[in-house]
Motif scaffolding. Structure first.
Motif, PDB file in Angstrom:
ATOM      1  N   THR A  77       0.585  71.314  23.582  1.00 21.19           N
ATOM      2  CA  THR A  77       0.601  71.382  22.183  1.00 21.19           C
ATOM      3  C   THR A  77       0.263  73.086  21.146  1.00 21.19           C
ATOM      4  O   THR A  77       0.046  73.740  21.958  1.00 21.19           O
ATOM      5  CB  THR A  77      -0.576  71.237  22.127  1.00 21.19           C
ATOM      6  OG1 THR A  77      -0.401  69.674  22.674  1.00 21.19           O
ATOM      7  CG2 THR A  77      -1.165  71.002  20.450  1.00 21.19           C
ATOM      8  N   GLY A  78       1.541  72.526  20.710  1.00 20.45           N
ATOM      9  CA  GLY A  78       2.019  73.844  19.780  1.00 20.45           C
ATOM     10  C   GLY A  78       2.640  75.009  20.142  1.00 20.45           C
ATOM     11  O   GLY A  78       3.562  75.858  19.320  1.00 20.45           O
ATOM     12  N   GLY A  79       3.150  74.234  21.190  1.00 18.38           N
ATOM     13  CA  GLY A  79       4.221  75.331  21.949  1.00 18.38           C
ATOM     14  C   GLY A  79       5.983  75.326  21.380  1.00 18.38           C
ATOM     15  O   GLY A  79       6.080  74.329  20.608  1.00 18.38           O
ATOM     16  N   SER A  80       7.049  75.692  22.072  1.00 19.29           N
ATOM     17  CA  SER A  80       7.654  75.535  21.573  1.00 19.29           C
ATOM     18  C   SER A  80       9.342  75.556  22.312  1.00 19.29           C
ATOM     19  O   SER A  80       8.198  76.102  23.789  1.00 19.29           O
ATOM     20  CB  SER A  80       8.461  76.650  20.518  1.00 19.29           C
ATOM     21  OG  SER A  80       7.716  77.037  19.572  1.00 19.29           O
ATOM     22  N   LEU A  81      10.187  74.748  22.104  1.00 20.30           N
ATOM     23  CA  LEU A  81      11.106  74.722  23.307  1.00 20.30           C
ATOM     24  C   LEU A  81      13.022  74.660  22.290  1.00 20.30           C
ATOM     25  O   LEU A  81      12.972  73.874  21.177  1.00 20.30           O
ATOM     26  CB  LEU A  81      11.136  72.944  24.397  1.00 20.30           C
ATOM     27  CG  LEU A  81      10.069  73.153  24.825  1.00 20.30           C
ATOM     28  CD1 LEU A  81      10.251  71.583  25.800  1.00 20.30           C
ATOM     29  CD2 LEU A  81      10.541  74.122  26.315  1.00 20.30           C
TER      30      LEU A  81
ATOM     31  N   GLY B 115      14.864  71.626  28.038  1.00 25.49           N
ATOM     32  CA  GLY B 115      13.973  70.299  28.842  1.00 25.49           C
ATOM     33  C   GLY B 115      12.638  70.926  29.606  1.00 25.49           C
ATOM     34  O   GLY B 115      13.323  72.207  29.869  1.00 25.49           O
ATOM     35  N   GLY B 116      11.439  70.684  29.470  1.00 25.83           N
ATOM     36  CA  GLY B 116      10.629  70.928  29.984  1.00 25.83           C
ATOM     37  C   GLY B 116       9.038  70.875  29.774  1.00 25.83           C
ATOM     38  O   GLY B 116       9.108  70.050  28.880  1.00 25.83           O
TER      39      GLY B 116
ATOM     40  N   GLU C  22       3.281  63.406  21.130  1.00 27.42           N
ATOM     41  CA  GLU C  22       3.538  62.533  20.804  1.00 27.42           C
ATOM     42  C   GLU C  22       5.205  63.051  19.937  1.00 27.42           C
ATOM     43  O   GLU C  22       6.510  61.844  20.007  1.00 27.42           O
ATOM     44  CB  GLU C  22       3.472  61.754  19.464  1.00 27.42           C
ATOM     45  CG  GLU C  22       3.469  62.742  18.465  1.00 27.42           C
ATOM     46  CD  GLU C  22       1.161  63.485  17.854  1.00 27.42           C
ATOM     47  OE1 GLU C  22       0.959  63.526  19.008  1.00 27.42           O
ATOM     48  OE2 GLU C  22       1.569  63.733  16.788  1.00 27.42           O
ATOM     49  N   ASP C  23       5.621  63.390  21.401  1.00 30.00           N
ATOM     50  CA  ASP C  23       7.037  64.727  21.079  1.00 30.00           C
ATOM     51  C   ASP C  23       7.676  64.140  22.065  1.00 30.00           C
ATOM     52  O   ASP C  23       8.573  64.531  22.326  1.00 30.00           O
ATOM     53  CB  ASP C  23       6.942  65.980  20.512  1.00 30.00           C
ATOM     54  CG  ASP C  23       6.946  65.824  19.328  1.00 30.00           C
ATOM     55  OD1 ASP C  23       6.512  67.096  18.827  1.00 30.00           O
ATOM     56  OD2 ASP C  23       7.343  65.287  17.938  1.00 30.00           O
TER      57      ASP C  23
ATOM     58  N   VAL D 219      10.916  65.987  27.502  1.00 31.16           N
ATOM     59  CA  VAL D 219      10.497  67.011  26.918  1.00 31.16           C
ATOM     60  C   VAL D 219       9.252  66.643  26.976  1.00 31.16           C
ATOM     61  O   VAL D 219       8.893  65.402  26.623  1.00 31.16           O
ATOM     62  CB  VAL D 219      10.315  66.749  25.802  1.00 31.16           C
ATOM     63  CG1 VAL D 219       9.909  68.312  24.991  1.00 31.16           C
ATOM     64  CG2 VAL D 219      12.366  67.990  25.712  1.00 31.16           C
ATOM     65  N   THR D 220       8.088  66.895  27.836  1.00 31.49           N
ATOM     66  CA  THR D 220       6.674  66.862  27.769  1.00 31.49           C
ATOM     67  C   THR D 220       5.917  67.552  27.085  1.00 31.49           C
ATOM     68  O   THR D 220       6.551  68.519  27.751  1.00 31.49           O
ATOM     69  CB  THR D 220       5.926  66.500  29.650  1.00 31.49           C
ATOM     70  OG1 THR D 220       7.089  66.188  30.178  1.00 31.49           O
ATOM     71  CG2 THR D 220       4.648  66.473  28.995  1.00 31.49           C
TER      72      THR D 220
END
Length: 127
Positions: free
Chosen positions: A14-18, A9-10, A89-90, A123-124
């Motif tokens: 917006t639009g990024g990936s984890l 997590g981290g 919203e994730d 996750v932020t």
């Protein structure tokens, strides 16, 4: 007993990936279907994705279909959640969980079916 530990997590834009990982220990991993859940502040814990014992069947919440992918490596006792195109919203605490009561190809998404839970990973997603 199965111990589950999430990681990955981290904070992401917006639009990024984890990629979240959930490592299992204590008992054989393969007899358990696995699920990822999330809980945002003030909201219920909801199912995000789940995968069968064999890995051949998966199910996703409508809100993450096409963006998230669940997978597992039984040899490594690990389940993954690849999250792409992340949205604000994730943002939530993400939990993995193990369900020991299903047949090899079936999946259940209801929280009461899951016997073991990890401690969660935050996750932020910033806008």
């Amino acid at each position: 007993q199965v111990q589950l530990v999430e990681s990955g997590g981290g904070l992401v834009q917006t639009g990024g990936s984890l990629r979240l990982s959930c490592a299992a220990s204590g008992r054989t991993f393969s007899p358990y279907a696995m699920g990822w859940f999330r809980q945002a502040p003030g909201k219920d814990r909801d199912s995000v994705a789940a995968i069968s014992r064999s890995g051949g069947s998966t199910v996703y919440a409508d809100s993450v279909k096409g963006r998230f992918t669940i997978s597992r490596d039984n040899a490594k006792n690990t389940v993954y959640l690849q999250m792409n195109s992340l949205k604000p919203e994730d943002t939530a605490v993400y939990y993995c969980a193990a369900d020991g009561g299903v047949s090899r190809s079936n999946i259940r998404v209801g929280l009461p079916f899951y016997d073991y839970w990890g401690q969660g990973t935050q996750v932020t997603v910033s806008s």
